[in-house]
Structures are given as structure tokens and as C-alpha cells.
Design a protein around this motif. Structure first.
Motif, PDB file in Angstrom:
ATOM      1  N   ASP A 354     -19.933 -15.187  11.303  1.00  0.00           N
ATOM      2  CA  ASP A 354     -18.811 -16.270  11.763  1.00  0.00           C
ATOM      3  C   ASP A 354     -18.121 -15.315  12.711  1.00  0.00           C
ATOM      4  N   SER A 355     -17.098 -15.756  13.572  1.00  0.00           N
ATOM      5  CA  SER A 355     -16.392 -15.067  14.583  1.00  0.00           C
ATOM      6  C   SER A 355     -17.027 -14.152  15.631  1.00  0.00           C
ATOM      7  N   ILE A 356     -18.348 -15.047  15.769  1.00  0.00           N
ATOM      8  CA  ILE A 356     -19.244 -14.466  16.872  1.00  0.00           C
ATOM      9  C   ILE A 356     -18.471 -14.293  18.126  1.00  0.00           C
ATOM     10  N   GLN A 357     -18.857 -13.264  18.917  1.00  0.00           N
ATOM     11  CA  GLN A 357     -18.459 -13.182  20.283  1.00  0.00           C
ATOM     12  C   GLN A 357     -19.356 -12.165  21.197  1.00  0.00           C
ATOM     13  N   VAL A 358     -19.848 -12.809  22.212  1.00  0.00           N
ATOM     14  CA  VAL A 358     -20.977 -11.867  22.835  1.00  0.00           C
ATOM     15  C   VAL A 358     -20.153 -11.815  24.368  1.00  0.00           C
ATOM     16  N   GLU A 359     -20.322 -10.622  24.825  1.00  0.00           N
ATOM     17  CA  GLU A 359     -19.764 -10.224  26.070  1.00  0.00           C
ATOM     18  C   GLU A 359     -20.730  -9.167  26.939  1.00  0.00           C
ATOM     19  N   PRO A 360     -20.884  -9.828  28.135  1.00  0.00           N
ATOM     20  CA  PRO A 360     -21.605  -8.860  28.973  1.00  0.00           C
ATOM     21  C   PRO A 360     -20.781  -7.558  29.530  1.00  0.00           C
ATOM     22  N   GLN A 361     -21.691  -6.593  29.374  1.00  0.00           N
ATOM     23  CA  GLN A 361     -20.956  -5.267  30.050  1.00  0.00           C
ATOM     24  C   GLN A 361     -21.944  -5.284  31.334  1.00  0.00           C
ATOM     25  N   ARG A 362     -21.442  -4.038  31.974  1.00  0.00           N
ATOM     26  CA  ARG A 362     -22.007  -3.491  33.400  1.00  0.00           C
ATOM     27  C   ARG A 362     -23.281  -3.271  33.562  1.00  0.00           C
ATOM     28  N   GLN A 363     -23.962  -2.624  32.902  1.00  0.00           N
ATOM     29  CA  GLN A 363     -25.308  -2.071  32.923  1.00  0.00           C
ATOM     30  C   GLN A 363     -26.469  -3.227  32.966  1.00  0.00           C
ATOM     31  N   PHE A 364     -27.086  -3.293  33.708  1.00  0.00           N
ATOM     32  CA  PHE A 364     -28.209  -4.504  33.984  1.00  0.00           C
ATOM     33  C   PHE A 364     -29.364  -3.851  35.100  1.00  0.00           C
ATOM     34  N   PHE A 365     -30.409  -3.344  34.523  1.00  0.00           N
ATOM     35  CA  PHE A 365     -31.551  -2.922  35.516  1.00  0.00           C
ATOM     36  C   PHE A 365     -32.808  -3.044  34.863  1.00  0.00           C
ATOM     37  N   VAL A 366     -33.919  -2.392  35.744  1.00  0.00           N
ATOM     38  CA  VAL A 366     -35.201  -2.786  35.111  1.00  0.00           C
ATOM     39  C   VAL A 366     -35.923  -1.536  34.836  1.00  0.00           C
ATOM     40  N   GLU A 367     -36.697  -1.178  33.902  1.00  0.00           N
ATOM     41  CA  GLU A 367     -37.759  -0.205  33.593  1.00  0.00           C
ATOM     42  C   GLU A 367     -39.026  -0.764  33.429  1.00  0.00           C
ATOM     43  N   GLY A 368     -39.926  -0.612  34.538  1.00  0.00           N
ATOM     44  CA  GLY A 368     -41.360  -1.276  34.727  1.00  0.00           C
ATOM     45  C   GLY A 368     -41.212  -2.816  34.670  1.00  0.00           C
ATOM     46  N   ASP A 369     -41.752  -3.480  33.412  1.00  0.00           N
ATOM     47  CA  ASP A 369     -41.843  -4.760  33.224  1.00  0.00           C
ATOM     48  C   ASP A 369     -40.768  -5.254  32.253  1.00  0.00           C
ATOM     49  N   ARG A 370     -39.913  -4.220  31.869  1.00  0.00           N
ATOM     50  CA  ARG A 370     -38.752  -4.774  30.862  1.00  0.00           C
ATOM     51  C   ARG A 370     -37.409  -4.855  31.609  1.00  0.00           C
ATOM     52  N   VAL A 371     -36.657  -5.509  31.211  1.00  0.00           N
ATOM     53  CA  VAL A 371     -35.367  -5.734  31.503  1.00  0.00           C
ATOM     54  C   VAL A 371     -34.234  -5.279  30.561  1.00  0.00           C
ATOM     55  N   ILE A 372     -33.498  -4.606  31.155  1.00  0.00           N
ATOM     56  CA  ILE A 372     -32.264  -3.686  30.369  1.00  0.00           C
ATOM     57  C   ILE A 372     -31.077  -4.216  30.492  1.00  0.00           C
ATOM     58  N   VAL A 373     -30.284  -4.680  29.440  1.00  0.00           N
ATOM     59  CA  VAL A 373     -29.068  -5.196  29.775  1.00  0.00           C
ATOM     60  C   VAL A 373     -28.117  -4.847  28.497  1.00  0.00           C
ATOM     61  N   ASP A 374     -26.690  -4.399  28.909  1.00  0.00           N
ATOM     62  CA  ASP A 374     -25.993  -4.089  27.877  1.00  0.00           C
ATOM     63  C   ASP A 374     -24.977  -5.146  27.485  1.00  0.00           C
ATOM     64  N   VAL A 375     -24.854  -5.459  26.249  1.00  0.00           N
ATOM     65  CA  VAL A 375     -23.989  -6.712  25.986  1.00  0.00           C
ATOM     66  C   VAL A 375     -23.113  -6.157  24.462  1.00  0.00           C
ATOM     67  N   LYS A 376     -21.803  -6.666  24.440  1.00  0.00           N
ATOM     68  CA  LYS A 376     -20.989  -6.385  23.413  1.00  0.00           C
ATOM     69  C   LYS A 376     -21.174  -7.469  22.606  1.00  0.00           C
ATOM     70  N   VAL A 377     -21.286  -7.131  21.088  1.00  0.00           N
ATOM     71  CA  VAL A 377     -21.482  -8.208  20.093  1.00  0.00           C
ATOM     72  C   VAL A 377     -20.620  -7.887  19.117  1.00  0.00           C
ATOM     73  N   SER A 378     -19.644  -8.819  18.804  1.00  0.00           N
ATOM     74  CA  SER A 378     -18.762  -8.578  17.716  1.00  0.00           C
ATOM     75  C   SER A 378     -19.055 -10.088  16.639  1.00  0.00           C
ATOM     76  N   GLU A 379     -18.851  -9.736  15.677  1.00  0.00           N
ATOM     77  CA  GLU A 379     -19.244 -10.626  14.614  1.00  0.00           C
ATOM     78  C   GLU A 379     -18.670 -10.291  12.886  1.00  0.00           C
ATOM     79  N   ASN A 380     -18.420 -11.200  12.428  1.00  0.00           N
ATOM     80  CA  ASN A 380     -17.965 -11.014  10.735  1.00  0.00           C
ATOM     81  C   ASN A 380     -19.133 -11.339   9.870  1.00  0.00           C
ATOM     82  N   ARG A 381     -19.853 -10.385   9.246  1.00  0.00           N
ATOM     83  CA  ARG A 381     -21.362 -10.540   8.584  1.00  0.00           C
ATOM     84  C   ARG A 381     -20.621 -10.408   7.169  1.00  0.00           C
ATOM     85  N   THR A 382     -21.303 -11.296   6.349  1.00  0.00           N
ATOM     86  CA  THR A 382     -21.357 -11.349   4.957  1.00  0.00           C
ATOM     87  C   THR A 382     -22.809 -11.236   4.265  1.00  0.00           C
ATOM     88  N   LEU A 383     -23.148 -10.331   3.390  1.00  0.00           N
ATOM     89  CA  LEU A 383     -24.294 -10.317   2.817  1.00  0.00           C
ATOM     90  C   LEU A 383     -24.157 -10.870   1.164  1.00  0.00           C
TER      91      LEU A 383
END
Length: 421
Positions: A354-383
Motif C-alpha cells: 500500500d501507499s505505492i508511489q511511482v516517480e520518474p527520474q531524469r535518466q532515459f536512454f537506449v542500450e542496443g535493443d533495450r530501453v533504460i529508465v530510472d524510476v523512484k518507487v515508494s511503497e509500504n510492504r507487509t509479508l
């Protein structure tokens, strides 16, 4: 010159009858409370001994003028951290056998681990002009024992929970901080101080059931103080953007958020490390093109991550839907998450988020056939395993991850993810 036989006293020491100490291995006492300690010495009643009692975080009081026991003059430094008593074994044991003969008391407001040390030496101060046999017995061998003392707090200090991972932001940008809570077993009100070394803190004052602005001192400064009920303080700090950190102008480097709680008697402090990066000056495009000619926009890449983060609970909890896992992931990332599902099913475990939040960061680029993106993830996890919470893998986390996307079966799928902070 008078002639006659030479006389010399020879004292034979029985090494087969050593001194022994009888005392408990451990005892427990409440803070600021007297603790009687039972001690006795096993040795010949007529043997003279010196007993030294020592403690690190308190004082010891030995009862004086017990009938047939040692006298006041035979007790040195009474009611201090190191007390010495001397006399025959019979006299010492008579004193020690009396009610409350030895009292331990921790220092004011001390709680935690302490120990009483007992050292017994044979007293040979009255032995003169004599030969001790065997020669190895000339040096008295001390006997010692330690009693572990656990001093329980009468008023336990407040407990503070902070984010378990380091936080990362860019210079001149705001960072939302969540996951800070305070609790106290014996008090409903505390004073909580939030302090940054190289930045300022901004706290929202219009939170429902939160602290009113009158109870928040020096807001939007380096050091903010909250005073009031624990419930309202926690309500004020709940959420990921109720507390904002902003570094000093053009500052980059390491900073710390120091959180201090005081209940009027006890204080607890926790720190959260914050890394302030140089403001990126890269020209990050809104879309990229892979080596195979595929294009994807940054919002679409971030949205793919966001959907996975929100849907993964259906994978890591009943019904453990692997179709969703295959829809979002591929490669080693898919293999590793399949292993997690296998473990959860085998041991009856479930992750809840719960309390999930996804926030894009600045890095976004390509390496060959793959796409790289930096994303900040905040969450409250219970196991939960077999219905019981596993606290070692439960809590609020916030981190920046570098995600790798790969196009497969007509979908962009997550092939890898690495935590950056």
C-alpha cells in the motif's frame, strides 16, 4: 650473643580446599529499584578473606553491624560502585546471609545491561615471619564471579521508525519523505524534532486529524519541532509528500535527516541518510529509438513500470497469478520472480503493498535493443507467512531503480531492475 635453636613458623596452605563463590548467574530489576543479591563464600570458617564487589552503572550497599558479622570498619567505600569487605569467612557469610545484605541500585535513569563482579582474595596481612608451603601458594590466587544484571526501563524511551533505505534527490529539487512514525508505551504526547544539516524541511499543516500549525514550530527551516499527541504527529507525517526536504541552494553531496523524540524523560534519535546529486545536465529526450528501430516515449516507459508495481500484489499473493508476471517481465527478472512465487506458495506467504508511489527520474536512454529508465518507487510492504507478519521483510521503503525494458511478444517487458541508492 645468646645461643639457642632457630625457630621459624611454617604455614601449610591446603590447595585442595579452594575458595568458591555462590551467587546467581543473572538477575533482573526495574529502573530506580533496589535489587537484593544473595552471595555466600565456601571456604574454611576461620580463613581470613577480602571480598571486592564492583559494578559499572550503579552502586552497591552492604549492610553494616550485623550480629556476629563484619563491623562497619571492615567495609570500605560502602554505597559506591566498588565496595570492599574483609573478615573471616564465618563473619563475611554471617553478614551476607542477613536480609538485604547486599543491595544493587542502578544509576539514576539507567536501564540496560550491567554486571556485579565479585572477587575474593585470601587475607594474609596478619601473617609475618613465616614460610608458606608449598612455595607456589605464596601468591594468593583470587577467585571471581560475575552476575549479569538486566535493568528494565520504568519508562521506555520512545520508538522511532524511519525509511529503511537511503534517500536520493537532485540539487534544488524537492524530496518527499514518508515512513516516519513514533510510538511510546507509556506516553500519549511527545516532542518530535526533525533536523536537516544542509537543507530545509517543509511540513504540511492542513492534514486531517493532524497537528495544528500552532503545534509546529519553525516550519520551513532547517529544524522543525512538533509537539502534541503521538496520533496527530503520525497523521501529520503519514503519506509520501507531507514532509518535504529541499537541499540548500546549489548544494550536492551527503546530508542527514535527524529525527529525535522526547517524552519528557527519555530521548530517542534516528538518522536518515540523504544523497543530493548534482543536477543532471543531460539532454534527456521524451522518446528513444532502439537499435531495431522501435520507439517508446518516457511517459509510456514509466507507465509500464507503474502498472507492474501496482499489479504485482496479484502475483506475490493469492491467487499467485503467473500470467500477470509473464505479461510484465522477461529474462532473469522473470526467473527470479518465479522463484519468489514458488517460495511464497510453499510456505504460505503473501506480500501486501500500500501507499505505492511511482516517480520518474531524469535518466532515459537506449542500450542496443533495450530501453533504460530510472524510476523512484515508494511503497509500504507487509509479508505474512502462515498468517504471521515477518517483520524482517516488512516496512516502508523508497528507492530509485534503474529499469531495463525489452520488447517481446508485442509488449514492453521488464528484463532487469537495479537499485541505485
Amino acid at each position: 650473643m645468646k645461643k639457642g635453636p632457630l625457630r621459624q613458623t611454617i604455614r601449610v596452605v591446603n590447595k585442595n580446599n579452594p575458595i568458591a563463590i555462590n551467587a546467581p548467574n543473572s538477575q533482573t530489576v526495574k529502573e530506580n529499584t533496589n535489587l537484593p543479591i544473595g552471595i555466600s563464600i565456601n571456604a574454611s570458617d576461620s580463613q581470613k578473606i577480602i571480598v571486592t564487589l564492583g559494578v559499572e552503572n550503579g552502586t552497591l550497599l552492604v549492610k553494616e553491624n550485623v550480629a556476629n558479622g563484619i563491623s562497619t570498619n571492615d567495609i570500605a567505600n560502602n554505597q559506591t560502585s566498588k565496595v570492599t569487605i574483609s573478615g573471616t569467612v564465618a563473619e563475611v557469610n554471617t553478614t551476607l546471609a542477613d536480609t538485604d545484605a547486599v543491595i544493587y541500585k542502578g544509576n539514576e535513569k539507567f536501564s540496560g545491561a550491567d554486571a556485579v563482579t565479585i572477587a575474593v582474595n585470601e587475607d594474609r596481612s596478619g601473617v609475618k615471619n613465616s614460610v608458606i608451603w608449598p612455595p607456589v601458594a605464596q601468591n594468593s590466587q583470587p577467585v571471581s564471579k560475575s552476575i549479569d544484571i538486566k535493568v528494565e526501563a520504568a519508562n521506555p524511551a520512545p520508538v522511532i521508525r524511519v525509511p529503511s533505505s537511503r534517500l536520493t534527490t537532485n540539487e534544488n529539487e524537492e524530496l518527499g519523505i514518508g515512513g516516519i512514525t513514533v510510538s511510546d508505551r507509556n506516553n500519549q504526547n511527545v516532542t518530535l524534532t526533525l533536523e536537516a544539516s544542509r537543507g530545509k524541511l517543509i511540513l504540511k499543516t492542513d492534514i486531517a486529524e493532524g497537528l495544528p500549525s500552532d503545534n509546529i514550530k519553525d516550519n520551513e527551516t532547517q529544524k522543525v519541532t512538533l509537539n502534541g499527541s503521538i496520533e496527530k504527529i503520525n497523521n501529520t507525517l503519514a503519506g509520501t509528500n507531507n514532509l518535504i526536504y529541499q537541499s540548500n541552494q546549489n548544494y550536492s553531496g551527503r546530508d542527514f535527516l535527524t529525527v529525535t523524540a522526547n517524552d519528557g524523560e527519555k530521548t530517542t534519535t534516528r538518522r536518515v541518510r540523504i544523497t543530493v546529486n548534482d543536477h543532471p545536465r543531460l539532454n534527456n529526450p521524451e522518446f528513444v529509438r532502439t537499435s531495431s528501430g522501435l520507439t517508446i516515449t518516457k511517459p509510456k516507459a514509466v507507465d509500464r513500470i507503474r502498472k507492474w508495481v501496482n499489479d504485482k500484489q496479484k502475483v506475490f499473493a493469492s491467487p499467485y497469478d503467473r500470467r500477470i508476471l509473464r505479461q510484465y517481465t522477461t529474462g532473469n527478472y522473470l526467473v527470479e520472480r518465479n522463484g519468489t512465487v514458488d517460495w511464497l506458495r510453499r510456505y504460505g506467504g503473501e506480500y501486501r503493498y500500500d501507499s505505492i508511489q511511482v516517480e520518474p527520474q531524469r535518466q532515459f536512454f537506449v542500450e542496443g535493443d533495450r530501453v533504460i529508465v530510472d524510476v523512484k518507487v515508494s511503497e509500504n510492504r507487509t509479508l505474512r507467512v502462515q498468517g504471521q507478519i515477518d517483520w524482517t521483510r516488512t516496512g516502508y521503503t523508497t528507492s530509485v531503480y534503474r529499469w531495463t525494458l525489452q520488447f517481446e511478444d508485442g509488449l514492453w517487458k521488464i528484463a532487469d531492475s537495479k537499485e541505485l541508492n
